[in-house]
Design an enzyme around this catalytic site. Structure first.
Site, PDB file in Angstrom:
ATOM      1  N   CYS A   2      21.249  -0.459  -6.880  1.00 52.71           N
ATOM      2  CA  CYS A   2      22.180  -0.836  -7.938  1.00 52.71           C
ATOM      3  C   CYS A   2      21.451  -1.342  -9.174  1.00 52.71           C
ATOM      4  CB  CYS A   2      23.089  -1.950  -7.451  1.00 52.71           C
ATOM      5  SG  CYS A   2      23.873  -1.635  -5.891  1.00 52.71           S
ATOM      6  N   ARG A  27      17.328   4.859 -10.383  1.00 47.15           N
ATOM      7  CA  ARG A  27      17.251   3.992  -9.209  1.00 47.15           C
ATOM      8  C   ARG A  27      18.199   4.449  -8.100  1.00 47.15           C
ATOM      9  NH1 ARG A  27      14.807  -0.834 -10.783  1.00 47.15           N
ATOM     10  NH2 ARG A  27      15.710  -1.901  -9.017  1.00 47.15           N
ATOM     11  N   TRP A  75      25.231   1.425  -5.793  1.00 46.75           N
ATOM     12  CA  TRP A  75      24.777   2.263  -4.682  1.00 46.75           C
ATOM     13  C   TRP A  75      25.490   1.709  -3.464  1.00 46.75           C
ATOM     14  CZ3 TRP A  75      21.806   1.930  -0.130  1.00 46.75           C
ATOM     15  CH2 TRP A  75      21.237   3.121   0.301  1.00 46.75           C
ATOM     16  N   ASN A  99      24.018  -7.171  -7.687  1.00 43.88           N
ATOM     17  CA  ASN A  99      23.072  -6.392  -6.870  1.00 43.88           C
ATOM     18  C   ASN A  99      22.737  -7.229  -5.649  1.00 43.88           C
ATOM     19  OD1 ASN A  99      22.953  -4.486  -8.846  1.00 43.88           O
ATOM     20  ND2 ASN A  99      20.844  -4.916  -9.482  1.00 43.88           N
ATOM     21  N   GLY A 100      22.585  -6.566  -4.507  1.00 44.64           N
ATOM     22  CA  GLY A 100      22.224  -7.309  -3.298  1.00 44.64           C
ATOM     23  C   GLY A 100      23.344  -7.257  -2.281  1.00 44.64           C
ATOM     24  N   GLU A 483       2.998  12.010   4.582  1.00 43.54           N
ATOM     25  CA  GLU A 483       3.509  11.836   3.228  1.00 43.54           C
ATOM     26  C   GLU A 483       4.080  13.165   2.691  1.00 43.54           C
ATOM     27  OE1 GLU A 483       4.457   9.617   1.442  1.00 43.54           O
ATOM     28  OE2 GLU A 483       4.439  10.436  -0.578  1.00 43.54           O
ATOM     29  N   LYS A 487       7.968  13.772   1.517  1.00 43.41           N
ATOM     30  CA  LYS A 487       8.316  14.255   0.171  1.00 43.41           C
ATOM     31  C   LYS A 487       9.268  15.426   0.273  1.00 43.41           C
ATOM     32  CE  LYS A 487       7.176  11.848  -1.468  1.00 43.41           C
ATOM     33  NZ  LYS A 487       6.916  10.504  -1.804  1.00 43.41           N
ATOM     34  N   GLU A 490      12.851  14.355   1.643  1.00 45.85           N
ATOM     35  CA  GLU A 490      13.718  13.488   0.823  1.00 45.85           C
ATOM     36  C   GLU A 490      14.296  14.192  -0.387  1.00 45.85           C
ATOM     37  OE1 GLU A 490      12.001  10.054  -1.273  1.00 45.85           O
ATOM     38  OE2 GLU A 490      10.056  10.979  -0.969  1.00 45.85           O
ATOM     39  N   HIS A 506       1.496  18.093  23.091  1.00 47.64           N
ATOM     40  CA  HIS A 506       2.211  17.042  23.831  1.00 47.64           C
ATOM     41  C   HIS A 506       3.701  17.066  23.526  1.00 47.64           C
ATOM     42  CE1 HIS A 506      -1.618  15.591  25.188  1.00 47.64           C
ATOM     43  NE2 HIS A 506      -2.050  15.664  23.937  1.00 47.64           N
ATOM     44  N   LYS A 603      15.786   4.277  -5.711  1.00 43.23           N
ATOM     45  CA  LYS A 603      14.381   4.114  -6.045  1.00 43.23           C
ATOM     46  C   LYS A 603      13.821   2.788  -5.538  1.00 43.23           C
ATOM     47  CE  LYS A 603      10.484   5.173  -7.978  1.00 43.23           C
ATOM     48  NZ  LYS A 603       9.655   6.138  -7.239  1.00 43.23           N
TER      49      LYS A 603
HETATM   50  C1  F6R Z   1       9.382   8.007  -0.944  1.00 46.74           C
HETATM   51  C2  F6R Z   1       9.654   6.725  -1.528  1.00 46.74           C
HETATM   52  C3  F6R Z   1       9.944   5.581  -0.641  1.00 46.74           C
HETATM   53  C4  F6R Z   1       9.221   4.328  -1.135  1.00 46.74           C
HETATM   54  C5  F6R Z   1       9.641   3.112  -0.308  1.00 46.74           C
HETATM   55  C6  F6R Z   1       8.877   1.869  -0.708  1.00 46.74           C
HETATM   56  O1  F6R Z   1       9.092   8.960  -1.920  1.00 46.74           O
HETATM   57  O2  F6R Z   1       9.661   6.581  -2.720  1.00 46.74           O
HETATM   58  O3  F6R Z   1       9.620   5.867   0.684  1.00 46.74           O
HETATM   59  O4  F6R Z   1       7.850   4.544  -1.044  1.00 46.74           O
HETATM   60  O5  F6R Z   1      11.008   2.897  -0.486  1.00 46.74           O
HETATM   61  O6  F6R Z   1       9.089   1.564  -2.039  1.00 46.74           O
HETATM   62  P1  F6R Z   1       8.160   0.565  -2.822  1.00 46.74           P
HETATM   63  O7  F6R Z   1       6.817   1.199  -2.929  1.00 46.74           O
HETATM   64  O8  F6R Z   1       8.814   0.384  -4.144  1.00 46.74           O
HETATM   65  O9  F6R Z   1       8.101  -0.687  -2.014  1.00 46.74           O
END
Ligand code: F6R
Length: 608
Positions: A2, A27, A75, A99-100, A483, A487, A490, A506, A603
């Site tokens: 949010c 975000r 959100w 927010n929260g 990773e 990517k 998501e 396994h 985000k």
């Molecule tokens: C994946 C992604 C998330 C963040 C995770 C931690 O692309 O962006 O997995 O890496 O939410 O976020 P931060 O680094 O802001 O603590």
């Protein structure tokens, strides 16, 4: 997650609120709303489900020249995305954005019998609670807010206005960021400094447990216990170019492509080329303290967790006398883990606001373990609460999927590991190859991106119709594979998972069929032949493999291969990760999905 914006000043508040909310779009959100107050206290409340464009549609018939207002992108947590659940929420003469999460909202709601609830949100409960203390203007708004917050359990960043006083906004925070922008004859508010860029460079970051009364010319801050706080005005470093697409179609592609520069910023001033040494000022640990470190705990979520895993492999390579444990913050915070006294904790977070990571930081601090932040967002909560830190300095990352932060997080942690190794007297012959490669890395990234981009674009189109993927790697290429899979899943919604090559037999080998494609990371090195044997097993079962390797004469009968330069040896998986970032990007473009704002994701994850 949010977003909050607010404005009080000489200009039309609606303009700032809408442009501010757009800046916070990245975000992640699923509804948006604003309220502005006229000089007479008439409120114009506009809310819409979906994108801010829907809110703008409503705005076209409701243009106001009001000089004060608050806005929000929501959100969904409590209740579906809908207009009724969108903020601001109203209770009597009060409007509130939040927010929260208010954890005890059910309990509080039971006592708020006079309010007729119109939404399913915890936020409306908070609005009603503030209103119950406000008593139709009998008490100052700020007092009512403080009373309400004292009964509240959970996290919040809030902004509140009342139609009785169209000159002030009351804001407060506990666990959810708020920054106040100080202008000339105007004061602004946002949950993320990105909304303030271009309006002012002067900012006051509110701390947990503080409440502020904001007017056009003044900001008065107190603690919830009414102790005065002297506001510290700081400079916002972000510039407009950093939060614009700069000619790219998507922020994600821009952020992938700017990694040569963003990594150069991470390295700047931290490597002494002549001496072949690394020097980090931020962590603030003496040589003596560094020498004594025997154990590193690296805490993060998602991509930051993968960065920690990868850095851990490197650090254990060149500093065998220390052990590294890389952990997922949401698990670790409840583990009650004992941390040996000679440990240091690295707290990794792009946003510096991730709720689980922050909770771990606080738990670890209680055990008296030194905490070092590996953070991007300057002035963020984690950056301010750690004992010391190394900013990665990659600039704003707008696309929800993290790319440039990952590369720099790994490198920043490797540099921290190198400072420990140096302090412990490691032979320079062991460290030098790593340091030499770090120096060459930005140029190698440029070369890899330039050479691989077009090939990846073509290859990705071939695979865009498949719904499943397996990413494979060994050693440092294993966290890189994790990773890469994250990517892809998501942003393209392909069901992608990563496995260590050695784990295939396994279990995961059973998956291989025509519905899957496999991405195999094959860097030169001691384990190359072993990885090739594992790859044979996949090929023998009809696997549709994209190989990413730095072996020039690679001759396996895979479906597609991307060969990158072999000038970088140790950090080759970081270069391979760039290729995987491009695969995720181009598969998503081919599928036609929203690259920068994938569904269901935010985000900055400021709630648990
Ligand atoms: C994946 C992604 C998330 C963040 C995770 C931690 O692309 O962006 O997995 O890496 O939410 O976020 P931060 O680094 O802001 O603590």
């Amino acid at each position: 997650m949010c977003g909050i914006v607010g404005y009080v000043g000489k200009n039309a508040a609606q303009d700032f609120l809408i442009s501010g909310l757009k800046r916070l779009e990245y975000r992640g959100y699923d509804s948006a709303g604003i309220v502005t107050l006229s000089e007479n206290g008439d409120a114009t409340l506009l809310r819409a489900k979906g994108k801010i464009a829907n809110l703008e549609d409503k705005l076209s018939n409701n243009k106001r020249n009001d000089k004060i207002g608050i806005g929000h992108t929501r959100w969904a947590t409590h209740g579906e995305p809908s207009e009724a659940n969108a903020h601001p929420h109203q209770a009597g003469k009060i409007f509130l954005v939040h927010n929260g999460i208010i954890e005890n909202y059910k309990e509080l709601k039971e006592h708020l019998t006079e309010h007729e609830f119109k939404s399913q949100t915890d936020t409306e409960v908070l609005a009603a609670l503030v209103n119950s203390f406000y008593k139709d203007g009998k008490y100052p708004l700020v007092n009512a807010v403080v009373q309400a917050l004292k009964l509240t359990k959970g996290t919040y960043g809030i902004a509140v206005v009342t139609t009785d006083n169209p000159n002030e906004i009351v804001v407060a925070r506990s666990g959810s960021p708020l920054v106040i922008g100080v202008g000339h004859g105007e004061t602004m508010l946002a949950s993320d400094a990105a909304a303030l860029v271009g309006h002012t460079k002067q900012a006051i970051y509110l701390n947990d447990g503080e409440v502020a009364v904001i007017t056009r010319d003044n900001v008065v801050i107190k603690t919830l216990n009414a102790e005065p706080v002297s506001a510290k005005v700081e400079e916002i470093e972000t510039n407009l170019a950093a939060i614009q697409k700069g000619g790219y179609e998507h922020f994600l592609l821009k952020e992938i492509m700017e990694q040569p520069e963003s990594l150069a910023e991470t390295l700047r001033g931290r490597i002494n080329e002549k001496e072949g040494t690394v020097r980090l000022g931020g962590p603030g640990l003496s040589q003596e303290q560094l020498r004594k470190v025997k154990h590193l705990v690296i805490v993060g979520c998602g991509t930051a967790y993968h960065a920690g895993l990868m850095a851990g492999y490197y650090i254990e390579q060149f500093t065998p006398e220390i052990t590294v444990e890389s952990v997922i913050a949401s698990e670790y915070r409840y583990k009650n883990a004992y941390i040996p006294k000679d440990s240091v904790a690295l707290i990794v977070s792009q946003s510096g606001e991730t709720a689980d990571t922050l909770a771990c930081l606080r738990e670890i601090k209680k055990q008296g373990i030194p905490t070092i932040g590996i953070v991007n967002a300057i002035g963020s909560t984690i950056a301010r609460e750690v004992d010391g830190g190394t900013y990665v300095h990659v600039g704003p990352e707008i696309s929800v999927a993290s790319t440039k932060a990952f590369t720099s997080q790994v490198v920043a942690m490797v540099m921290f590991g190198l400072t420990i190794a140096q302090a412990k007297g490691a032979r320079s012959g062991i460290l030098k190859p790593y340091i030499d490669e770090l120096i060459k890395l930005p140029a190698a990234i440029r070369e890899t991106l330039d050479e691989a981009s077009e090939a990846v674009r073509k290859i990705a189109q071939k695979y865009a119709s498949l719904e499943h993927a397996i990413y494979l790697g060994r050693d440092t290429a294993y966290p890189a594979a994790m990773e890469g899979a994250l990517k892809l899943k998501e942003i393209s919604y392909v069901d992608a998972n990563a496995y260590a090559f050695g784990e295939l037999k396994h279990g995961p080998l059973a998956l291989v069929d025509e519905r899957f494609f496999e991405v195999a990371l094959l860097p030169k090195g001691e384990l190359f032949d072993k990885a090739i044997s594992n790859l044979q097993e996949v090929l023998a079962r009809g696997g549709q493999v994209i190989a990413i390797t730095n072996v020039r004469d690679f001759e396996m009968p895979v479906r597609d291969v991307i060969v990158i330069k072999d000038t970088i040896k140790h950090f080759a998986p970081l270069l391979m990760n760039l290729v995987m970032q491009l695969i995720a990007y181009y598969v998503t473009v081919a599928k036609g999905y929203d690259v920068d704002q994938p569904r269901n994701l935010a985000k900055s994850v400021t709630v648990e």
